[in-house]
Design a protein around this motif. Structure first.
Motif, PDB file in Angstrom:
ATOM      1  N   PHE A  17       0.835  -1.198   0.000  1.00  0.00           N
ATOM      2  CA  PHE A  17       0.000   0.000   0.000  1.00  0.00           C
ATOM      3  C   PHE A  17       0.876   1.257   0.000  1.00  0.00           C
ATOM      4  CE2 PHE A  17      -1.818   3.335   2.743  1.00  0.00           C
ATOM      5  CZ  PHE A  17      -2.971   3.648   2.056  1.00  0.00           C
ATOM      6  N   TRP A  18       1.820   1.336   0.930  1.00  0.00           N
ATOM      7  CA  TRP A  18       2.678   2.516   1.036  1.00  0.00           C
ATOM      8  C   TRP A  18       3.640   2.624  -0.141  1.00  0.00           C
ATOM      9  CZ3 TRP A  18       1.011   6.311   3.656  1.00  0.00           C
ATOM     10  CH2 TRP A  18       0.205   6.096   4.762  1.00  0.00           C
ATOM     11  N   VAL A  19       4.151   1.486  -0.614  1.00  0.00           N
ATOM     12  CA  VAL A  19       5.045   1.508  -1.776  1.00  0.00           C
ATOM     13  C   VAL A  19       4.314   2.050  -3.001  1.00  0.00           C
ATOM     14  CG1 VAL A  19       6.310   0.014  -3.398  1.00  0.00           C
ATOM     15  CG2 VAL A  19       6.579  -0.309  -0.931  1.00  0.00           C
ATOM     16  N   VAL A  20       3.086   1.606  -3.205  1.00  0.00           N
ATOM     17  CA  VAL A  20       2.303   2.069  -4.355  1.00  0.00           C
ATOM     18  C   VAL A  20       1.986   3.555  -4.224  1.00  0.00           C
ATOM     19  CG1 VAL A  20       0.056   1.865  -5.504  1.00  0.00           C
ATOM     20  CG2 VAL A  20       1.371  -0.193  -4.957  1.00  0.00           C
ATOM     21  N   LEU A  21       1.601   4.022  -3.037  1.00  0.00           N
ATOM     22  CA  LEU A  21       1.308   5.445  -2.868  1.00  0.00           C
ATOM     23  C   LEU A  21       2.546   6.299  -3.119  1.00  0.00           C
ATOM     24  CD1 LEU A  21      -1.468   4.560  -1.937  1.00  0.00           C
ATOM     25  CD2 LEU A  21      -1.238   6.077   0.021  1.00  0.00           C
ATOM     26  N   VAL A  22       3.694   5.853  -2.649  1.00  0.00           N
ATOM     27  CA  VAL A  22       4.937   6.592  -2.898  1.00  0.00           C
ATOM     28  C   VAL A  22       5.274   6.570  -4.387  1.00  0.00           C
ATOM     29  CG1 VAL A  22       7.445   6.563  -2.505  1.00  0.00           C
ATOM     30  CG2 VAL A  22       5.876   6.329  -0.572  1.00  0.00           C
ATOM     31  N   ALA A  23       5.121   5.418  -5.038  1.00  0.00           N
ATOM     32  CA  ALA A  23       5.421   5.309  -6.472  1.00  0.00           C
ATOM     33  C   ALA A  23       4.486   6.194  -7.298  1.00  0.00           C
ATOM     34  CB  ALA A  23       5.325   3.851  -6.924  1.00  0.00           C
ATOM     35  N   LEU A  24       3.197   6.203  -6.961  1.00  0.00           N
ATOM     36  CA  LEU A  24       2.246   7.061  -7.680  1.00  0.00           C
ATOM     37  C   LEU A  24       2.585   8.534  -7.486  1.00  0.00           C
ATOM     38  CD1 LEU A  24      -1.110   5.214  -6.911  1.00  0.00           C
ATOM     39  CD2 LEU A  24       0.035   5.380  -9.137  1.00  0.00           C
ATOM     40  N   THR A  25       2.964   8.891  -6.268  1.00  0.00           N
ATOM     41  CA  THR A  25       3.338  10.279  -5.991  1.00  0.00           C
ATOM     42  C   THR A  25       4.580  10.671  -6.786  1.00  0.00           C
ATOM     43  OG1 THR A  25       2.368  10.101  -3.781  1.00  0.00           O
ATOM     44  CG2 THR A  25       3.909  11.926  -4.157  1.00  0.00           C
ATOM     45  N   ALA A  26       5.565   9.785  -6.838  1.00  0.00           N
ATOM     46  CA  ALA A  26       6.782  10.055  -7.609  1.00  0.00           C
ATOM     47  C   ALA A  26       6.454  10.195  -9.094  1.00  0.00           C
ATOM     48  CB  ALA A  26       7.806   8.951  -7.383  1.00  0.00           C
ATOM     49  N   LEU A  27       5.592   9.322  -9.610  1.00  0.00           N
ATOM     50  CA  LEU A  27       5.181   9.400 -11.012  1.00  0.00           C
ATOM     51  C   LEU A  27       4.462  10.722 -11.281  1.00  0.00           C
ATOM     52  CD1 LEU A  27       4.798   8.115 -13.813  1.00  0.00           C
ATOM     53  CD2 LEU A  27       2.729   7.013 -12.900  1.00  0.00           C
ATOM     54  N   GLY A  28       3.565  11.105 -10.385  1.00  0.00           N
ATOM     55  CA  GLY A  28       2.849  12.363 -10.544  1.00  0.00           C
ATOM     56  C   GLY A  28       3.784  13.561 -10.497  1.00  0.00           C
ATOM     57  N   TRP A  29       4.735  13.532  -9.576  1.00  0.00           N
ATOM     58  CA  TRP A  29       5.692  14.630  -9.462  1.00  0.00           C
ATOM     59  C   TRP A  29       6.535  14.734 -10.726  1.00  0.00           C
ATOM     60  CZ3 TRP A  29       8.569  15.868  -4.311  1.00  0.00           C
ATOM     61  CH2 TRP A  29       9.227  17.081  -4.427  1.00  0.00           C
ATOM     62  N   PHE A  30       6.995  13.589 -11.216  1.00  0.00           N
ATOM     63  CA  PHE A  30       7.789  13.575 -12.440  1.00  0.00           C
ATOM     64  C   PHE A  30       6.992  14.171 -13.603  1.00  0.00           C
ATOM     65  CE2 PHE A  30       9.156  11.464 -16.373  1.00  0.00           C
ATOM     66  CZ  PHE A  30      10.493  11.846 -16.395  1.00  0.00           C
ATOM     67  N   ALA A  31       5.752  13.731 -13.773  1.00  0.00           N
ATOM     68  CA  ALA A  31       4.916  14.236 -14.872  1.00  0.00           C
ATOM     69  C   ALA A  31       4.629  15.723 -14.699  1.00  0.00           C
ATOM     70  CB  ALA A  31       3.609  13.445 -14.940  1.00  0.00           C
ATOM     71  N   HIS A  32       4.379  16.163 -13.476  1.00  0.00           N
ATOM     72  CA  HIS A  32       4.115  17.579 -13.229  1.00  0.00           C
ATOM     73  C   HIS A  32       5.353  18.421 -13.508  1.00  0.00           C
ATOM     74  CE1 HIS A  32       3.318  21.254 -10.851  1.00  0.00           C
ATOM     75  NE2 HIS A  32       2.078  21.052 -11.279  1.00  0.00           N
ATOM     76  N   ARG A  33       6.494  17.950 -13.044  1.00  0.00           N
ATOM     77  CA  ARG A  33       7.736  18.694 -13.253  1.00  0.00           C
ATOM     78  C   ARG A  33       8.057  18.809 -14.740  1.00  0.00           C
ATOM     79  NH1 ARG A  33      12.922  18.646  -9.583  1.00  0.00           N
ATOM     80  NH2 ARG A  33      11.401  19.833  -8.422  1.00  0.00           N
ATOM     81  N   ARG A  34       7.762  17.775 -15.510  1.00  0.00           N
ATOM     82  CA  ARG A  34       8.004  17.789 -16.957  1.00  0.00           C
ATOM     83  C   ARG A  34       6.887  18.483 -17.712  1.00  0.00           C
ATOM     84  NH1 ARG A  34      13.106  16.976 -17.118  1.00  0.00           N
ATOM     85  NH2 ARG A  34      13.792  15.036 -16.225  1.00  0.00           N
ATOM     86  N   GLN A  35       5.879  18.951 -16.974  1.00  0.00           N
ATOM     87  CA  GLN A  35       4.704  19.593 -17.560  1.00  0.00           C
ATOM     88  C   GLN A  35       4.041  18.691 -18.606  1.00  0.00           C
ATOM     89  OE1 GLN A  35       5.925  23.535 -18.782  1.00  0.00           O
ATOM     90  NE2 GLN A  35       6.180  24.198 -16.674  1.00  0.00           N
ATOM     91  N   ALA A  36       3.966  17.420 -18.276  1.00  0.00           N
ATOM     92  CA  ALA A  36       3.373  16.415 -19.156  1.00  0.00           C
ATOM     93  C   ALA A  36       1.871  16.350 -18.896  1.00  0.00           C
ATOM     94  CB  ALA A  36       4.039  15.063 -18.925  1.00  0.00           C
ATOM     95  N   ARG A  37       1.165  17.362 -19.392  1.00  0.00           N
ATOM     96  CA  ARG A  37      -0.267  17.481 -19.133  1.00  0.00           C
ATOM     97  C   ARG A  37      -1.065  16.304 -19.686  1.00  0.00           C
ATOM     98  NH1 ARG A  37       1.651  22.676 -19.258  1.00  0.00           N
ATOM     99  NH2 ARG A  37       0.721  24.120 -17.772  1.00  0.00           N
TER     100      ARG A  37
END
Length: 171
Positions: free
Chosen positions: A17-37
């Motif tokens: 559960f925690w690994v998936v939440l951290v992985a999703l957050t990292a994926l979201g941060w990466f996409a946001h930082r790259r402005q991958a709308r």
């Protein structure tokens, strides 16, 4: 069958559960930082489809004979709680990062959860059980995603401001 597996491996499920939440957050941060709308929209849509598939497919084992179980307890225990917290986390996270409006997205996610519970109550043939604790734990997950997305938005906004004004002066 899956419930039995999850119960028999409860510790692994909690870690996952925690690994998936951290992985999703990292994926979201990466996409946001790259402005991958487009990527954020795609991830939000996939998450929404998964949410509807998990909550609106016939289960055959739910339904307790009442319209909706109204509880006002905080069920922070068990596999069901983790599943309910995780249910709206991805769609809330990705949508909030896409729109840069975490508060509005959290409010919409909480409303979506209430609508899902209402539909489960109104469609007894689904075999799903309507429960206010499910709505509450879905909202807890959405708030967690909203807080994380607000942090990501703030950090990225600060980084972009520093890059645009490297001398420390502000416009």
């Amino acid at each position: 069958m899956i419930t039995t597996f999850l119960v028999n491996h409860a510790t692994a499920v909690k870690v996952l559960f925690w690994v998936v939440l951290v992985a999703l957050t990292a994926l979201g941060w990466f996409a946001h930082r790259r402005q991958a709308r487009k990527a954020l929209v795609t991830l939000a849509v996939i998450s929404a489809v998964a949410t509807f598939a998990l909550t609106m497919t016939p289960a055959g084992d739910g339904g307790n004979g009442t319209f909706c179980t109204v509880q006002f307890s905080v069920p922070f225990q068990g596999i069901d709680t983790l599943a309910n917290v995780a249910l709206l986390f991805p769609v809330t996270l990705f949508a909030a990062l896409r729109t840069n409006r975490p508060v509005w997205v959290v409010a919409a996610a909480s409303g979506l959860s209430a609508a899902i519970e209402l539909l489960q109550a109104l469609l007894p043939n689904l075999g799903r059980a309507c429960d206010t604790n499910d709505w509450f734990m879905n909202t807890v997950g959405a708030v967690l995603a909203g807080v994380l997305s607000a942090g990501i938005v703030a950090v990225d906004r600060s980084r972009r401001t520093r890059q645009a004004h490297p001398s420390g002066s502000t416009p």
